[in-house]
Design an enzyme around this catalytic site. Sequence first.
Site, mmCIF file in Angstrom:
data_model
loop_
_atom_site.group_PDB
_atom_site.id
_atom_site.type_symbol
_atom_site.label_atom_id
_atom_site.label_comp_id
_atom_site.label_asym_id
_atom_site.label_seq_id
_atom_site.Cartn_x
_atom_site.Cartn_y
_atom_site.Cartn_z
ATOM 1 N N TYR A 93 0.841 -1.200 0.000
ATOM 2 C CA TYR A 93 0.000 0.000 0.000
ATOM 3 C C TYR A 93 0.874 1.247 0.000
ATOM 4 O O TYR A 93 0.588 2.222 -0.694
ATOM 5 C CB TYR A 93 -0.932 0.001 1.224
ATOM 6 C CG TYR A 93 -1.920 -1.130 1.192
ATOM 7 C CD1 TYR A 93 -3.083 -1.050 0.440
ATOM 8 C CD2 TYR A 93 -1.688 -2.303 1.904
ATOM 9 C CE1 TYR A 93 -3.987 -2.100 0.398
ATOM 10 C CE2 TYR A 93 -2.588 -3.364 1.868
ATOM 11 C CZ TYR A 93 -3.735 -3.246 1.109
ATOM 12 O OH TYR A 93 -4.627 -4.287 1.063
ATOM 13 N N ASN A 116 -12.416 -0.875 -5.055
ATOM 14 C CA ASN A 116 -12.207 -1.179 -6.469
ATOM 15 C C ASN A 116 -13.424 -1.927 -7.024
ATOM 16 O O ASN A 116 -13.694 -3.049 -6.604
ATOM 17 C CB ASN A 116 -10.936 -2.023 -6.617
ATOM 18 C CG ASN A 116 -10.708 -2.528 -8.020
ATOM 19 O OD1 ASN A 116 -11.343 -2.099 -8.978
ATOM 20 N ND2 ASN A 116 -9.796 -3.479 -8.154
ATOM 21 N N CYS A 124 -6.329 -5.465 -7.717
ATOM 22 C CA CYS A 124 -6.142 -5.095 -6.317
ATOM 23 C C CYS A 124 -5.640 -6.270 -5.479
ATOM 24 O O CYS A 124 -5.080 -6.058 -4.403
ATOM 25 C CB CYS A 124 -7.427 -4.518 -5.732
ATOM 26 S SG CYS A 124 -8.878 -5.555 -5.937
ATOM 27 N N HIS A 125 -5.776 -7.488 -5.989
ATOM 28 C CA HIS A 125 -5.255 -8.653 -5.259
ATOM 29 C C HIS A 125 -3.731 -8.636 -5.199
ATOM 30 O O HIS A 125 -3.147 -9.323 -4.378
ATOM 31 C CB HIS A 125 -5.752 -9.966 -5.906
ATOM 32 C CG HIS A 125 -5.312 -10.162 -7.317
ATOM 33 N ND1 HIS A 125 -5.986 -9.595 -8.385
ATOM 34 C CD2 HIS A 125 -4.269 -10.850 -7.848
ATOM 35 C CE1 HIS A 125 -5.378 -9.939 -9.510
ATOM 36 N NE2 HIS A 125 -4.330 -10.699 -9.212
ATOM 37 N N GLU A 151 -0.916 -16.639 -10.437
ATOM 38 C CA GLU A 151 0.007 -15.808 -11.206
ATOM 39 C C GLU A 151 1.452 -16.263 -11.007
ATOM 40 O O GLU A 151 2.229 -16.266 -11.963
ATOM 41 C CB GLU A 151 -0.171 -14.335 -10.845
ATOM 42 C CG GLU A 151 -1.505 -13.786 -11.313
ATOM 43 C CD GLU A 151 -1.685 -12.308 -11.064
ATOM 44 O OE1 GLU A 151 -0.714 -11.621 -10.655
ATOM 45 O OE2 GLU A 151 -2.806 -11.815 -11.287
#
Length: 160
Positions: A93, A116, A124-125, A151
Site C-alpha cells: 500500500y 475497487n 487489487c489482489h 500468477e
Amino acid sequence: MKNVCYMRSPVGLLGIAEENGQVTDLFFGYDKAPIGTLETETPVLLRAKKQLLEYFDGARREFDVPLDPHGTPFQLSVWEALLTIPYGETRSYGQIAAQIGNPEASRAVGMANHSNPISIFIPCHRVIGQDGSLTGYGGGMENKKFLLELEQKHRKPGRE
C-alpha cells in the site's frame, strides 16, 4: 442501464457488468450486482468472460477490455496505479501511495483498493502489506491467495 452476466470460475461465481460498451463492475456472487442491471450477454461481456477464462487457465497476463470504474479522483489514481503492477508481482500500500505522489496515504490507498469495483481486471489482489503479509480482499482472503498463487505458477520462466 447496466448489463450483467455471470460465470463460474475457480474463485466461485463472478458477475461482470458493463455500460455503454465498457466494463464497470466485477463482483463475487449474485447478491452484489449493481442495482438496476439487466441480465444479458453483450459483446463486451462475452469478451470479458473469455479473457477471464484465459487468465484462469494461465494463458492471459493482461486484459484489454475497456474499463470504466466509477470513483473519486483519488480512487481513480489508485486504480490506475494498480494497473501498472505486472502480472505475478505485488506492491505494498505504501508503494502505491508513493507511486501516486502521496507517500503518507497508505491507509487511503487501502480504502481505495477495497472500493475497487472491477477486481481482477484492476488487480487489487496484487497489493499486500508492507511486511509481505496478505491483507484484506473484497473477494475473500482465500481468493486473494488463489489469484496470487495462480500468477506465480504461470509467470514466465526467468522472471523473479
